[in-house]
Motif scaffolding. Structure first.
Motif, PDB file in Angstrom:
ATOM      1  N   ASN A  54       3.881   3.464  -3.524  1.00 26.24           N
ATOM      2  CA  ASN A  54       2.930   2.365  -3.403  1.00 26.24           C
ATOM      3  C   ASN A  54       3.730   1.058  -3.350  1.00 26.24           C
ATOM      4  O   ASN A  54       4.275   0.596  -4.355  1.00 26.24           O
ATOM      5  CB  ASN A  54       1.970   2.351  -4.594  1.00 26.24           C
ATOM      6  N   GLY A 102       0.811  -1.208   0.000  1.00 30.02           N
ATOM      7  CA  GLY A 102       0.000   0.000   0.000  1.00 30.02           C
ATOM      8  C   GLY A 102       0.843   1.255   0.000  1.00 30.02           C
ATOM      9  O   GLY A 102       2.073   1.209  -0.139  1.00 30.02           O
ATOM     10  N   LEU A 103       0.165   2.389   0.148  1.00 32.04           N
ATOM     11  CA  LEU A 103       0.842   3.676   0.081  1.00 32.04           C
ATOM     12  C   LEU A 103       1.600   3.984   1.370  1.00 32.04           C
ATOM     13  O   LEU A 103       1.103   3.773   2.478  1.00 32.04           O
ATOM     14  CB  LEU A 103      -0.178   4.787  -0.179  1.00 32.04           C
ATOM     15  N   GLU A 146       5.797   9.806  -2.048  1.00 32.51           N
ATOM     16  CA  GLU A 146       4.765   8.816  -1.761  1.00 32.51           C
ATOM     17  C   GLU A 146       4.997   7.592  -2.644  1.00 32.51           C
ATOM     18  O   GLU A 146       5.144   7.713  -3.864  1.00 32.51           O
ATOM     19  CB  GLU A 146       3.374   9.397  -2.013  1.00 32.51           C
TER      20      GLU A 146
END
Length: 383
Positions: A59, A40-41, A57
């Motif tokens: 992922n 996930g992020l 950011e």
């Protein structure tokens, strides 16, 4: 279900945060690998003192290894007006000798510097030190944490925050801040010995001893590290080893060597003593604390006469310390219990009365007053 990030940086010693939690450092040509991240992020942030932080950011894909590049490009510039105000304040702080009018001037100048440049972390730390010298603990802590918020890898600011947290009694948070500082600068004897002290005050003596061992391994002439290790060992009833450490402190102080604190507070588990920054006061505190520890350790070994000797030596260094008078009273009380001499009873009474005279509101005051009442009753039947 987990993935791995490989973080590279364009500068040395860039601290890497994942979702605001520090994981370690990446350096130029030395990528930092972080395995086991949940899918996930995630926010990956790089910080380096004096530079604008960079956040990326990412992922994270299960079972994958991804590279993240942190490029810190914008060096923070100090405005000339802010630097001039800081320099004036620093000069006043250095020569102030803790005089109130000087400290007020320094604080005003530093506040002005921070208004001129809110992200001036050095000014925030210096303001923290000045406020600490003014006994404005809450304000000082706020200033230190502001410096840490500006530069999360500012080890001096984080260490000073740990000191202030100890002084205010928040030992768990002091441990957290100092553990972070020790991670950021693992070869800093001063940081490690301060962390050992926080662990000791947080009632974690075994960890305090282990941390002090690391500090001693880095600098075998650190009186502070030996002092805290002695405290930790004494609290575990390892009196012989504690006495060896206290004696090492006295030997270090005799030759005026080793790494000593140069910030506004000196605190140790035998009373949280506060002093103005300066070598003279720090040596004095180390010696008094070591003699106090020797007194307490000899009581633990039932060597009461020897304990009396060390308590008196501690009082020769710090004659107005009520806690040492309480400990000296304990020595004489135990001597009386083992040999009902009236002179021991009188000495115990004088010592405990001296403690109350110096600080009638001390934490142990109710117990001390009860002891004095018992002594008064005994004096009527003891020759």
């Amino acid at each position: 279900n987990n993935g791995t990030l490989v973080v590279d940086a364009n500068l040395d010693s860039v601290e890497v945060f994942i979702d605001d939690k520090s994981f370690g450092t990446a350096s130029l040509g030395k990528p930092f690998t972080i395995p086991g991240l949940s899918a996930g992020l995630h926010k990956v942030k790089g910080v380096h003192m004096g530079y604008e932080a960079v956040t990326v950011e990412v992922n994270v894909i299960p079972g994958s290894t991804q590279t993240v590049s942190l490029r810190l490009l914008y060096q923070r510039k100090v405005k000339p007006a802010a630097k001039a105000l800081y320099d004036q304040a620093a000069a006043i702080w250095e020569r102030s000798q803790a005089r109130s009018p000087d400290l007020r001037k320094a604080a005003d100048l530093l506040n002005s510097a921070l208004k001129e440049q809110p992200d001036y972390s050095q000014a925030a730390l210096e303001l923290c030190r000045v406020q600490g010298a003014q006994d404005q603990t809450a304000a000082a802590l706020k200033s230190c944490l502001r410096a840490v918020e500006i530069d999360p890898d500012y080890v001096d600011a984080r260490t000073m925050a740990g000191e202030l947290l100890m002084d205010s009694g928040d030992y768990p948070e002091a441990v957290r801040q100092l553990q972070q500082a020790a991670t950021q600068d693992p070869h800093n004897t001063f940081v490690l010995s301060t962390l050992a002290e926080a662990l000791y005050l947080a009632d974690r003596p075994k960890e305090a001893e282990e941390t002090a061992n690391r500090a001693v391994a880095l600098d075998a002439s650190s009186g502070q590290a030996f002092l805290i290790r002695g405290e930790a060992r004494r609290s575990q009833n390892d009196f012989d080893a504690a006495i060896d450490d206290y004696q090492r402190v006295l030997k270090v102080e005799e030759f005026r060597s080793g790494t000593l604190r140069t910030i506004a507070f000196f605190a140790v588990g035998t009373g949280m003593r506060k002093h103005r920054s300066g070598t003279q006061f720090l040596y004095r505190s180390h010696k008094a604390a070591a003699d106090y520890g020797l007194c307490a350790a000899e009581i633990g070994r039932d060597n009461y006469l020897r304990a009396v000797k060390y308590c008196k030596e501690s009082l020769a260094t710090e004659p107005d310390d009520p806690e040492t008078y309480v400990l000296l009273g304990e020595c004489y009380t135990r001597l009386f219990n083992s040999d009902n001499r009236g002179t021991y009873l009188l000495e115990a009474e004088n010592s405990l009365a001296s403690a109350l005279r110096i600080n009638p509101n001390m934490e142990q005051a109710p117990i001390v007053r009860q002891k004095l009442r018992e002594i008064k009753e005994l004096k009527g039947v003891v020759k």
